[in-house]
Write a protein that holds these residues in place. Structure first.
Motif, PDB file in Angstrom:
ATOM      1  N   UNK A 113       0.864  -1.177   0.000  1.00 52.61           N
ATOM      2  CA  UNK A 113       0.000   0.000   0.000  1.00 52.61           C
ATOM      3  C   UNK A 113       0.904   1.232   0.000  1.00 52.61           C
ATOM      4  N   UNK A 114       0.696   2.115  -0.965  1.00 52.80           N
ATOM      5  CA  UNK A 114       1.507   3.331  -1.065  1.00 52.80           C
ATOM      6  C   UNK A 114       0.671   4.590  -0.878  1.00 52.80           C
ATOM      7  N   UNK A 115      -0.614   4.412  -0.631  1.00 54.20           N
ATOM      8  CA  UNK A 115      -1.517   5.544  -0.447  1.00 54.20           C
ATOM      9  C   UNK A 115      -2.575   5.155   0.580  1.00 54.20           C
ATOM     10  N   UNK A 116      -3.011   6.110   1.370  1.00 57.83           N
ATOM     11  CA  UNK A 116      -4.070   5.839   2.346  1.00 57.83           C
ATOM     12  C   UNK A 116      -5.380   5.492   1.658  1.00 57.83           C
ATOM     13  N   UNK A 117      -5.562   5.950   0.425  1.00 58.86           N
ATOM     14  CA  UNK A 117      -6.779   5.648  -0.326  1.00 58.86           C
ATOM     15  C   UNK A 117      -6.898   4.168  -0.666  1.00 58.86           C
ATOM     16  N   UNK A 118      -5.808   3.448  -0.656  1.00 57.00           N
ATOM     17  CA  UNK A 118      -5.816   2.028  -0.987  1.00 57.00           C
ATOM     18  C   UNK A 118      -6.280   1.155   0.185  1.00 57.00           C
ATOM     19  N   UNK A 119      -6.316   1.693   1.376  1.00 53.74           N
ATOM     20  CA  UNK A 119      -6.663   0.921   2.571  1.00 53.74           C
ATOM     21  C   UNK A 119      -8.168   0.955   2.757  1.00 53.74           C
ATOM     22  N   UNK A 120      -8.794  -0.216   2.610  1.00 55.20           N
ATOM     23  CA  UNK A 120     -10.253  -0.295   2.737  1.00 55.20           C
ATOM     24  C   UNK A 120     -10.644  -0.877   4.095  1.00 55.20           C
ATOM     25  N   UNK A 121     -11.951  -1.007   4.330  1.00 47.12           N
ATOM     26  CA  UNK A 121     -12.464  -1.472   5.624  1.00 47.12           C
ATOM     27  C   UNK A 121     -12.021  -2.895   5.942  1.00 47.12           C
ATOM     28  N   UNK A 122     -11.992  -3.772   4.957  1.00 47.51           N
ATOM     29  CA  UNK A 122     -11.577  -5.153   5.240  1.00 47.51           C
ATOM     30  C   UNK A 122     -10.096  -5.212   5.608  1.00 47.51           C
ATOM     31  N   UNK A 123      -9.270  -4.379   4.967  1.00 49.63           N
ATOM     32  CA  UNK A 123      -7.853  -4.310   5.334  1.00 49.63           C
ATOM     33  C   UNK A 123      -7.706  -3.804   6.762  1.00 49.63           C
ATOM     34  N   UNK A 124      -8.481  -2.791   7.138  1.00 49.77           N
ATOM     35  CA  UNK A 124      -8.425  -2.272   8.510  1.00 49.77           C
ATOM     36  C   UNK A 124      -8.807  -3.342   9.518  1.00 49.77           C
ATOM     37  N   UNK A 125      -9.831  -4.142   9.215  1.00 46.51           N
ATOM     38  CA  UNK A 125     -10.238  -5.230  10.112  1.00 46.51           C
ATOM     39  C   UNK A 125      -9.116  -6.250  10.268  1.00 46.51           C
ATOM     40  N   UNK A 126      -8.465  -6.631   9.164  1.00 45.84           N
ATOM     41  CA  UNK A 126      -7.357  -7.597   9.230  1.00 45.84           C
ATOM     42  C   UNK A 126      -6.181  -7.009  10.006  1.00 45.84           C
ATOM     43  N   UNK A 127      -5.936  -5.721   9.830  1.00 41.78           N
ATOM     44  CA  UNK A 127      -4.845  -5.032  10.520  1.00 41.78           C
ATOM     45  C   UNK A 127      -5.105  -4.992  12.019  1.00 41.78           C
ATOM     46  N   UNK A 128      -6.319  -4.636  12.422  1.00 42.52           N
ATOM     47  CA  UNK A 128      -6.664  -4.607  13.857  1.00 42.52           C
ATOM     48  C   UNK A 128      -6.554  -6.001  14.477  1.00 42.52           C
ATOM     49  N   UNK A 129      -7.007  -7.011  13.744  1.00 38.35           N
ATOM     50  CA  UNK A 129      -6.906  -8.388  14.229  1.00 38.35           C
ATOM     51  C   UNK A 129      -5.444  -8.774  14.434  1.00 38.35           C
ATOM     52  N   UNK A 130      -4.588  -8.410  13.498  1.00 37.85           N
ATOM     53  CA  UNK A 130      -3.151  -8.679  13.633  1.00 37.85           C
ATOM     54  C   UNK A 130      -2.569  -7.946  14.830  1.00 37.85           C
ATOM     55  N   UNK A 131      -2.916  -6.681  14.995  1.00 39.37           N
ATOM     56  CA  UNK A 131      -2.394  -5.892  16.121  1.00 39.37           C
ATOM     57  C   UNK A 131      -2.815  -6.488  17.459  1.00 39.37           C
ATOM     58  N   UNK A 132      -4.016  -7.039  17.525  1.00 39.49           N
ATOM     59  CA  UNK A 132      -4.503  -7.650  18.771  1.00 39.49           C
ATOM     60  C   UNK A 132      -3.867  -8.998  19.048  1.00 39.49           C
ATOM     61  N   UNK A 133      -3.322  -9.660  18.025  1.00 40.00           N
ATOM     62  CA  UNK A 133      -2.740 -10.993  18.183  1.00 40.00           C
ATOM     63  C   UNK A 133      -1.236 -10.993  17.884  1.00 40.00           C
ATOM     64  N   UNK A 134      -0.599  -9.838  17.991  1.00 33.88           N
ATOM     65  CA  UNK A 134       0.826  -9.733  17.670  1.00 33.88           C
ATOM     66  C   UNK A 134       1.686 -10.316  18.788  1.00 33.88           C
ATOM     67  N   UNK A 135       2.837 -10.850  18.413  1.00 35.28           N
ATOM     68  CA  UNK A 135       3.791 -11.391  19.387  1.00 35.28           C
ATOM     69  C   UNK A 135       4.180 -10.296  20.369  1.00 35.28           C
ATOM     70  N   UNK A 136       4.547  -9.141  19.837  1.00 32.58           N
ATOM     71  CA  UNK A 136       4.915  -7.994  20.657  1.00 32.58           C
ATOM     72  C   UNK A 136       3.954  -6.868  20.327  1.00 32.58           C
ATOM     73  N   UNK A 137       3.060  -6.568  21.250  1.00 35.63           N
ATOM     74  CA  UNK A 137       2.088  -5.498  21.019  1.00 35.63           C
ATOM     75  C   UNK A 137       2.811  -4.173  20.855  1.00 35.63           C
ATOM     76  N   UNK A 138       2.373  -3.385  19.886  1.00 34.75           N
ATOM     77  CA  UNK A 138       2.971  -2.079  19.634  1.00 34.75           C
ATOM     78  C   UNK A 138       1.847  -1.129  19.241  1.00 34.75           C
ATOM     79  N   UNK A 139       1.405  -0.326  20.180  1.00 33.29           N
ATOM     80  CA  UNK A 139       0.292   0.582  19.924  1.00 33.29           C
ATOM     81  C   UNK A 139       0.613   1.539  18.788  1.00 33.29           C
ATOM     82  N   UNK A 140       1.880   1.826  18.555  1.00 28.87           N
ATOM     83  CA  UNK A 140       2.273   2.754  17.501  1.00 28.87           C
ATOM     84  C   UNK A 140       2.141   2.151  16.106  1.00 28.87           C
ATOM     85  N   UNK A 141       1.912   0.851  16.020  1.00 29.48           N
ATOM     86  CA  UNK A 141       1.690   0.203  14.728  1.00 29.48           C
ATOM     87  C   UNK A 141       0.234  -0.190  14.514  1.00 29.48           C
TER      88      UNK A 141
END
Length: 126
Positions: A25-53
């Motif tokens: 992804x090279x633009x914020x316009x490319x990030x859709x709702x399903x990508x955001x859901x997958x991203x949040x799921x990854x952030x919640x299940x990350x080995x090392x939680x990083x609120x900045x990511x």
């Protein structure tokens, strides 16, 4: 931000294996709702939680604090029975060749306003 297409670039490193993909992804316009859901799921299940990511921190940072820095959001995903699942995510900035690094390269995106850095990696993939 960038005047690019509205779809991310999807790469499949192994053409015979369609269960893994890497999305750029090279633009914020490319990030859709399903990508955001997958991203949040990854952030919640990350080995090392990083609120900045998390998208809640990183998207406003990209939108308002690092406007002059082109970025590359790279996401590795695997296909599951219910769809795609993000397994790794990193935010990079493209750097031109310098005297110390004589070729163009990627480096972790930095911000003076937070601890951007590192990667998100799903705990089950560690």
């Amino acid at each position: 931000m960038n005047a690019m297409t509205s779809q991310p670039v999807v790469l499949q490193p192994l053409p015979e294996n369609d269960a893994i993909r890497v999305c750029h992804y090279r633009s914020l316009d490319q990030i859709d709702a399903s990508m955001l859901d997958r991203w949040r799921d990854l952030a919640n299940d990350a080995v090392f939680a990083n609120v900045y990511l998390t998208p809640e921190f990183l998207l406003p940072s990209l939108r308002h604090l690092t406007v002059d820095q082109p970025f590359l959001l790279a996401v590795s995903e695997r296909k599951t029975a219910s769809g795609w699942q993000s397994i790794a995510l990193g935010v990079f900035q493209e750097s031109k060749a310098t005297r110390t690094v004589p070729y163009s390269h990627l480096r972790i995106l930095r911000s003076p306003h937070g601890f951007l850095g590192g990667l998100l990696l799903r705990a089950s993939c560690h």
